[in-house]
Write an enzyme that holds these catalytic residues in place. Structure first.
Site, PDB file in Angstrom:
ATOM      1  N   CYS A 122       5.883  -5.683  -1.796  1.00  0.00           N
ATOM      2  CA  CYS A 122       5.012  -6.738  -2.322  1.00  0.00           C
ATOM      3  C   CYS A 122       5.829  -7.948  -2.787  1.00  0.00           C
ATOM      4  CB  CYS A 122       4.091  -6.201  -3.405  1.00  0.00           C
ATOM      5  SG  CYS A 122       2.660  -7.274  -3.662  1.00  0.00           S
ATOM      6  N   HIS A 225       1.822  -1.520  -0.407  1.00  0.00           N
ATOM      7  CA  HIS A 225       2.283  -0.703  -1.542  1.00  0.00           C
ATOM      8  C   HIS A 225       2.368   0.771  -1.139  1.00  0.00           C
ATOM      9  CE1 HIS A 225       2.403  -3.523  -4.966  1.00  0.00           C
ATOM     10  NE2 HIS A 225       1.485  -4.189  -4.294  1.00  0.00           N
ATOM     11  N   GLU A 227       4.016   3.062  -2.392  1.00  0.00           N
ATOM     12  CA  GLU A 227       4.115   3.966  -3.558  1.00  0.00           C
ATOM     13  C   GLU A 227       2.746   4.493  -3.977  1.00  0.00           C
ATOM     14  OE1 GLU A 227       4.189   0.755  -3.676  1.00  0.00           O
ATOM     15  OE2 GLU A 227       3.434  -0.026  -5.588  1.00  0.00           O
TER      16      GLU A 227
END
Ligand code: MN
Length: 249
Positions: A122, A225, A227
């Site tokens: 990001c 993202h 994660e």
């Protein structure tokens, strides 16, 4: 082997104005913080997560980075357009001079240290790109004609739009070439890639979704993202595994 140490750059929170010396007005809010999902993703995929404070002094930050085997450039505020010579758009979001300073030092460190793999997420792709001499789209909805929705309203663990991955890229080795689904929580994106970077994935509206370093250094930077997706989506897990594997070398 012991787990490779992965530096995770913190955000600075709780200062007022643009001056960290104003922190005394809210002593409990002033903190260096890192998102727990980054920590989880590194730990659960074989790395040792090392949160690194948001320090703008290279004498402090570089030794911390040198004590680690890999660098995770994390999400955060918009990069100040002055860093790439642009006037601020009225749609520019919050900027963070302390994070800009730390990310500049971290990027320059990573460019010197070919053996240190870099995963950008990001803001991480945006900051790394800017500090390699590239530019950003400051606000996708007002600058990109026919843009798709890049601020999804579904859960962060679910993808919301496709990206087309360059078959001749590290990312294609990890994700597979062709169309991959990603989550999306951004209003900025890479415009001109910085020196030594090339675009390896785009959304259907042309918005850049990933860049990589040219040459042998492991530098993979994505706009999504992973994660938030790695537990339910193996291709996102493989991105962390490949990064942490590269940090062992
Ligand atoms: Mn997107």
């Amino acid at each position: 082997m012991t787990r490779p140490r992965i530096a995770i750059l913190c955000n600075l929170e709780g200062y007022s104005g643009s001056n960290a010396s104003d922190r005394d007005d809210n002593v409990w809010a002033y903190k260096h913080s890192v998102g727990g999902h980054y920590v989880d993703a590194i730990w659960e995929n074989g790395g040792l997560p090392v949160p690194v404070p948001c320090l703008g002094d290279p004498d402090a930050l570089v030794p911390l980075l040198e004590s680690c085997d890999g660098l995770l450039m994390t999400g955060g505020a918009d990069v100040d357009p002055a860093e790439y010579g642009a006037e601020p758009s009225p749609h520019l979001g919050k900027v963070d001079p302390f994070r800009d300073a730390a990310d500049r030092i971290a990027t320059q460190y990573a460019l010197r240290e070919q053996s240190v793999p870099v995963l950008g997420i990001c803001r991480g792709i945006q900051a790394f790109n800017v500090f390699c001499g590239g530019t950003l789209i400051q606000d996708i909805p007002t600058e990109v004609g026919g843009a798709i929705e890049h601020k999804q309203r579904v859960s962060a663990s679910q993808p919301s739009h496709p990206v087309e991955v360059d078959p001749d890229s590290r990312l294609a080795e990890i994700w597979g070439a062709g169309t991959v689904m990603v989550n999306s929580f951004h209003h900025q994106a890479v415009q001109q890639p910085g020196e030594g970077l090339r675009i390896v994935a785009r959304a259907p509206d042309g918005v850049v979704e990933a860049v990589e370093g040219e040459g042998d250094a492991w530098r993979v930077l994505v706009q999504c993202h992973p994660e938030h997706m790695f537990r339910d989506h193996d291709y996102m897990r493989r991105l962390f595994q490949a990064f942490i594997e590269a940090a062992k070398r």
